[in-house]
Write a protein that holds these residues in place. Structure first.
Motif, PDB file in Angstrom:
ATOM      1  N   SER A 161       0.837  -1.203   0.000  1.00 21.67           N
ATOM      2  CA  SER A 161       0.000   0.000   0.000  1.00 21.67           C
ATOM      3  C   SER A 161       0.868   1.246   0.000  1.00 21.67           C
ATOM      4  N   ILE A 162       0.256   2.335  -0.439  1.00 27.34           N
ATOM      5  CA  ILE A 162       0.838   3.665  -0.249  1.00 27.34           C
ATOM      6  C   ILE A 162      -0.219   4.499   0.472  1.00 27.34           C
ATOM      7  N   SER A 189       0.314   8.682  -6.293  1.00 26.92           N
ATOM      8  CA  SER A 189       0.000   7.264  -6.444  1.00 26.92           C
ATOM      9  C   SER A 189      -0.018   6.850  -7.914  1.00 26.92           C
ATOM     10  N   ASN A 193       2.540   4.064  -9.310  1.00 28.54           N
ATOM     11  CA  ASN A 193       2.010   2.860  -9.951  1.00 28.54           C
ATOM     12  C   ASN A 193       2.640   2.647 -11.324  1.00 28.54           C
ATOM     13  N   ARG A 202      -4.439   1.977  -1.757  1.00 32.14           N
ATOM     14  CA  ARG A 202      -4.187   3.319  -1.219  1.00 32.14           C
ATOM     15  C   ARG A 202      -5.097   3.589  -0.019  1.00 32.14           C
TER      16      ARG A 202
END
Length: 369
Positions: A161-162, A189, A193, A202
């Motif tokens: 995840s971010i 993001s 990606n 996210r």
């Protein structure tokens, strides 16, 4: 009112369940839910709260530090646990207990990769934290290329995840700032990606974010204070139920004459005949000195009894003049009858602080398991 006999923090798991379902109802059915259980689950009981959230179907838990996550694993918690502020000295324990670290700086990322390589890890889950305006922890937007350069070709870890964190999600006056944060995060993001070649999920929203910016829920939302019954806004507080209720008892009653003083430094002097009650909790239990000198009150049989004089380490004195009560009677400090937010506001602070301040020496009692 019953007779609890000592200072007690009641933890109502039916209230937790109610809050969980209320917050879930504000999210899409496919949005993951992360329950924040750091700081002993906001001063309650981390293991009991985590076990309940796992049974309710939470997808993730979050703690601040590795040792909190280790405690949960040792208690049998199986669902993923994000460690928000890991320190390199604890990486070995983090890995051993399959906790998932937040990577928030070049130094942390480099040192974790070194440990991962040394231990021969493969695709160990990590989370990348980006700073979009809170300026507390996190990589900057311009760090994306650096992160990708470090990670590409490495199979020791995998970015699952971010995430980022809103600075003022509860404040309508800061809506423009919050929207700027959200748009910055979207941009970061997308770029990450494209350069990583895959799309980690996210998350950005906290409790107030869930309520005020549902369009930015992405694939997961994080909820802390809301789970425990507080929404940073009075109308939301009415929809939630406090999980923790702090109760104590009257140890002794005193009849005070005019001009008599009470407590250390003679901080309170009576203007007339008064009745005071001494209660067995003080600043060592989390009721700081800022609550003394008639700023704050407790409830005795539902009636307000101001805290008088200076708060002591193990005791506070309250004015019960005109309140029919006796030694051994129950007293409510905060909870269902008087909110922790209201209690905290009298001393210029917030519910988070008073909740997390309650000492471990205060007995915990679980209701509605």
């Amino acid at each position: 009112m019953g007779n609890i006999g000592e200072t007690t923090l009641e933890i109502d798991l039916s209230a937790l369940e109610h809050n969980y379902h209320y917050l879930k109802s504000k999210l899409s059915s496919d949005t993951k839910f992360l329950g924040v259980v750091k700081a002993f689950a906001y001063g309650s009981d981390m293991v009991i709260i985590a076990q309940k959230l796992e049974r309710l179907g939470a997808d993730y838990l979050a703690v601040a530090y590795t040792k909190e996550g280790v405690l949960l694993r040792e208690a049998g918690i199986q669902i993923p646990i994000l460690v928000l502020h890991p320190q390199p000295v604890n990486f070995d324990h983090l890995i051993l207990h399959k906790l998932e670290p937040s990577m928030y700086s070049p130094k942390i990322l480099k040192e974790f990769l070194e440990m991962a390589q040394k231990l021969g890890l493969g695709n160990f889950p990590i989370h990348i934290k980006f700073n979009t305006g809170l300026n507390r922890l996190g990589f900057w937007e311009q760090d994306v290329d650096h992160i990708v350069e470090i990670l590409n070709g490495r199979n020791e870890v995998k970015v699952v995840s971010i995430f980022s964190h809103l600075a003022a999600s509860e404040d309508p006056n800061e809506k423009d700032f919050s929207l700027t944060q959200i748009n910055t995060f979207k941009k970061i993001s997308q770029e990450l990606n494209e350069k990583l070649g895959y799309a980690p999920f996210r998350h950005m929203l906290n409790t107030s974010g869930i309520l005020n910016y549902p369009e930015a829920q992405f694939e997961m939302a994080r909820c802390g204070i809301g789970l425990y019954g507080y929404g940073n806004e009075s109308t939301i507080d009415q929809e939630l139920k406090p999980v923790a209720t702090l109760k104590t008892v009257i140890s002794q009653l005193h009849q005070i004459e005019p001009n008599e003083s009470v407590g250390y430094n003679r901080a309170f002097t009576s203007d007339r005949y008064r009745t005071t009650a001494t209660l067995p909790l003080g600043h060592a239990d989390g009721i700081g000195r800022q609550y003394g000198n008639q700023k704050t009150h407790v409830l005795v049989h539902g009636k307000k009894a101001p805290i008088i004089g200076n708060v002591c380490m193990d005791m506070i004195m309250v004015d019960v003049t005109g309140i029919a009560c006796k030694e051994g009677d129950e007293v409510v400090v905060f909870g269902t009858e008087q909110s922790a937010e209201g209690f905290a506001n009298t001393a210029g602070t917030i519910s988070y602080e008073i909740l997390t301040a309650i000492s471990s020496r205060v007995k915990r009692v679980v209701l509605n398991p």
